[in-house]
Design an enzyme around this catalytic site. Structure first.
Site, PDB file in Angstrom:
ATOM      1  N   ASP A   1       0.830  -1.206   0.000  1.00  0.00           N
ATOM      2  CA  ASP A   1       0.000   0.000   0.000  1.00  0.00           C
ATOM      3  C   ASP A   1       0.864   1.256   0.000  1.00  0.00           C
ATOM      4  O   ASP A   1       1.949   1.274   0.591  1.00  0.00           O
ATOM      5  CB  ASP A   1      -0.907  -0.012   1.240  1.00  0.00           C
ATOM      6  CG  ASP A   1      -2.018   1.021   1.152  1.00  0.00           C
ATOM      7  OD1 ASP A   1      -2.344   1.479   0.044  1.00  0.00           O
ATOM      8  OD2 ASP A   1      -2.551   1.381   2.216  1.00  0.00           O
TER       9      ASP A   1
ATOM     10  N   ASN B   1     -10.516  -3.125  -5.970  1.00  0.00           N
ATOM     11  CA  ASN B   1      -9.744  -2.244  -6.852  1.00  0.00           C
ATOM     12  C   ASN B   1     -10.392  -2.053  -8.214  1.00  0.00           C
ATOM     13  O   ASN B   1     -10.081  -1.095  -8.934  1.00  0.00           O
ATOM     14  CB  ASN B   1      -8.320  -2.777  -7.047  1.00  0.00           C
ATOM     15  CG  ASN B   1      -7.427  -2.583  -5.839  1.00  0.00           C
ATOM     16  OD1 ASN B   1      -6.446  -3.302  -5.662  1.00  0.00           O
ATOM     17  ND2 ASN B   1      -7.750  -1.619  -4.983  1.00  0.00           N
TER      18      ASN B   1
END
Length: 249
Positions: free
Chosen positions: A22, A70
């Site tokens: 991330d 996503n």
């Protein structure tokens, strides 16, 4: 030579490390660039994680490459990620093979563009006989969906008489997960400073050590990984027992 690596006890290594990669977007924004710039500059961090695992012989590394959520990102970012995945597989396939790593892919792969699936299948096939270590890419992956699919499959098998409901336990349930052939996760690492799991391997991390790092993913190095292993080894893993019980074993 890494001084941090020298601190690692080779007799107490995690069998399975999972990483939530991330911070690419924030890394790019701090440099005045678009989010996609961060994704493209994250490849070295991926190499660092893979090489670090390979150097100290950790048998399983799972990378949260693209989550089921996503898909909801802007189309241009999704397209960039898919193209980058194909480019990386084309460039890195021989390197993965030469390191003796076997690649696996988990997730809802039906949602992936055909070219992406084709390249993933190519590398999985290329490396299927390798035994030095296992690289698992979680792509189009969501743990809640994985668990729901397992429940549906077990329910169907019960209905068809293939499974006795009284025989359903943790071991049987795990056989219906994507990760049925992998050991449970011992260490989960998340970069970027966020403290959450984000629908990743919820069943598999039941007794994992969790480490949340204030490092954006493109800045992730082998020494950072090695320090995570040192920190992991400094923890007493109890599995519900007391410290005295663990020490008496």
């Amino acid at each position: 030579m890494s001084l941090i690596k020298d601190k690692i006890n080779s007799q107490n290594l995690p069998k399975h490390v999972a990483i939530i990669m991330d911070g690419n977007g924030r890394w790019a924004k701090t440099r005045g660039e678009e989010r996609t710039f961060g994704h493209r500059n994250a490849i070295d961090a991926v190499r660092n994680a893979i090489n670090a695992c390979n150097e100290i012989n950790i048998p399983y590394l799972t990378l949260y490459t693209f989550s089921s959520e996503n898909w909801n990102r802007p189309a241009n970012e999704v397209n960039t990620l898919m193209n980058l995945l194909v480019e990386t597989l084309l460039l890195e396939a021989e390197e993965i093979f030469s390191k003796g790593l076997r690649m696996h892919v988990i997730g809802n792969l039906e949602k992936l563009p055909p070219l992406v699936r084709e390249q993933l299948e190519r590398v999985v096939e290329l490396t299927k006989e390798n035994t030095k270590g296992n690289l698992v890419l979680a792509i189009s992956y969501g743990s809640q969906n994985e668990i729901l699919n397992a429940v549906k499959s077990i329910s169907s098998d019960v209905k068809e008489g293939k499974v006795d409901i009284e025989n359903i336990d943790e071991k049987l349930f795990e056989n219906y997960l994507y990760t049925k052939d992998f050991p449970p996760v011992d260490l989960l690492i998340r970069t970027s400073g966020e403290i959450r799991i984000s629908n990743f391997l919820l069943w598999q991390i039941a007794y994992a050590e969790l480490q949340f790092l204030d490092v954006l993913w493109p800045d992730f190095t082998k020494d950072i990984f090695f320090q995570c292993i040192v920190d992991y080894q400094n923890k007493e893993r109890r599995y519900g027992l007391t410290g005295d019980q663990i020490n008496a074993q």
